[in-house]
Design a protein around this motif. Structure first.
Motif, short mmCIF file in Angstrom:
data_model
loop_
_atom_site.label_atom_id
_atom_site.label_comp_id
_atom_site.label_asym_id
_atom_site.label_seq_id
_atom_site.Cartn_x
_atom_site.Cartn_y
_atom_site.Cartn_z
N ALA A 1 0.84 -1.18 0.00
CA ALA A 1 0.00 0.00 0.00
C ALA A 1 0.88 1.24 0.00
CB ALA A 1 -0.90 -0.01 1.23
N LYS A 2 0.32 2.37 -0.45
CA LYS A 2 1.10 3.61 -0.50
C LYS A 2 1.58 4.02 0.89
CE LYS A 2 -1.22 5.44 -4.61
NZ LYS A 2 -2.03 6.54 -5.16
N SER A 3 0.82 3.64 1.91
CA SER A 3 1.18 4.04 3.28
C SER A 3 2.21 3.12 3.92
CB SER A 3 -0.09 4.06 4.15
OG SER A 3 -0.68 2.76 4.20
N TRP A 4 2.58 2.01 3.22
CA TRP A 4 3.53 1.07 3.82
C TRP A 4 4.89 1.72 3.97
CZ3 TRP A 4 8.17 -1.47 2.99
CH2 TRP A 4 8.42 -2.59 3.78
#
Length: 384
Positions: A201-204
């Motif tokens: 995910a982009k937030s990883w």
């Protein structure tokens, strides 16, 4: 790398003593396990200066150094299972604090699988950099360098340097500010960086993943029982350290503040070399974190330095090249060629080790979960 002779003899002793079922020998096994880990890590930290010419010591944070680190981890992991898991009564894991420590270790192992995946993607990017550098080497490694050769080398090196200097967080998250003004060359570079994070995910964040692994990693207190507690703490510590070191060296998604995420206890002999290595890596990271570097790997640092120098040469190129300048460039190109060969061979082997590490963690988690399943069956009352 195959297991060392030391590991084989150690595991043989474990097997013999386990069959004897003698408490004193089990205590000795646990002590020998800790000593063996301390010895292996000390070899990595205090590398001999008088190493044979055909077996030179690994430069810290080089590809060969990381291959040795992963070899040590795989050996330690096998020994850990031998002294802690194999042939042991499942009732041991129902007692405090093991009933808490084992599940916590399994949770760290699960997070380590994500990091292994990210590291493998990072190695793919390093191999891409190696190919760009090789294009420059092939273009400039000629008796007579023409304008066409220089232009081709310059284009490859500029793409390489653009990729190295792109900020990790901005581009892995594919922000509009990074993509909007990009030229076609920059789009190619950003596309290569995107390949590192497509499964996340982009937030990883690799940094947050390490922080989560280490947040509840606490050394055994004086009042806690000994026995299996220390080996479990040891295994968790070396797992977190190896993942942290690889994230610091190899391009990964979002690594802000990485240098502050690892705390190790100083009370154990095996922890001393880890702390020394952590201090060195942490200092290097803090020096370079604000400069947008894509990792501390030794070969990456050398490649970047040479690429900058050769781009300067290309920008001021005039035919014919002066003899002295031609010799200087030839030496730099030869050095870059050697790094390219080292990266091509070493990164392929390192990637295989990371893949092996991934599968080893999966198998070990499954074996440990089987033990915990036995514990749950023991703890569940039989209905009548």
């Amino acid at each position: 790398m195959p297991p060392t002779d030391n590991q084989g003899s150690f595991l043989n002793r474990i097997s013999i003593r386990r069959n004897q079922v003698v408490y004193e020998n089990e205590v000795e096994d646990l002590e020998q396990f800790q000593k063996h880990v301390a010895d292996r890590l000390s070899e990595l930290f205090n590398q001999p200066e008088d190493a044979p010419a055909n077996d030179p010591p690994e430069t810290p944070l080089s590809i060969s150094w990381f291959r040795k680190l992963l070899d040590i981890f795989l050996c330690v992991e096998a020994e850990f299972k031998a002294v802690v898991i194999m042939g042991r009564d499942a009732n041991n894991f129902t007692k405090s604090p093991l009933d808490r420590l084992i599940p916590e270790h399994l949770d760290r192992s699960l997070k380590a699988l994500d990091i292994c995946t990210a590291i493998n993607h990072g190695i793919d990017l390093l191999l891409h950099w190696q190919k760009l550098a090789q294009i420059a080497v092939d273009s400039l490694q000629r008796k007579t360098i023409g304008e066409g050769h220089v232009k081709r080398a310059k284009k490859a090196l500029n793409t390489l340097l653009s990729s190295i200097h792109i900020d990790d967080k901005e581009n892995h998250q594919h922000t509009k500010s990074a993509a909007a003004p990009a030229s076609s060359k920059d789009h190619t570079t950003i596309g290569n960086l995107k390949s590192l994070s497509y499964s996340f995910a982009k937030s990883w964040s690799a940094s947050k993943q390490i922080q989560a692994m280490s947040s509840n990693l606490a050394a055994p207190r004086g009042g806690e029982p000994t026995g299996l507690v220390v080996p479990v703490y040891l295994m968790s510590s070396i797992l977190v350290f190896v993942m942290w070191a690889m994230v610091a060296a190899i391009p990964c998604q979002e690594r802000t503040g990485l240098g502050a995420h690892l705390q190790l206890s100083k009370q154990f002999t095996w922890a001393q070399p880890m702390i020394g290595l952590q201090d060195k890596i942490g200092e290097d990271w803090k020096k370079k974190e604000k400069k947008g570097r894509s990792g501390l790997l030794e070969e990456t640092q050398m490649l970047e330095k040479l690429a900058k120098s050769l781009v300067e040469f290309a920008e001021g190129f005039k035919f014919p090249v002066e003899v002295e300048k031609a010799e200087e460039v030839a030496a730099q190109v030869a050095e870059m060629g050697e790094i390219c060969r080292s990266m091509e061979e070493g990164l392929a082997a390192l990637q295989m080790q990371v893949t092996e590490l991934f599968h080893r963690i999966v198998r070990s988690r499954a074996e440990a979960l089987d033990v915990l399943d036995q514990v749950n069956k023991i703890a569940t009352p039989v209905p009548y």
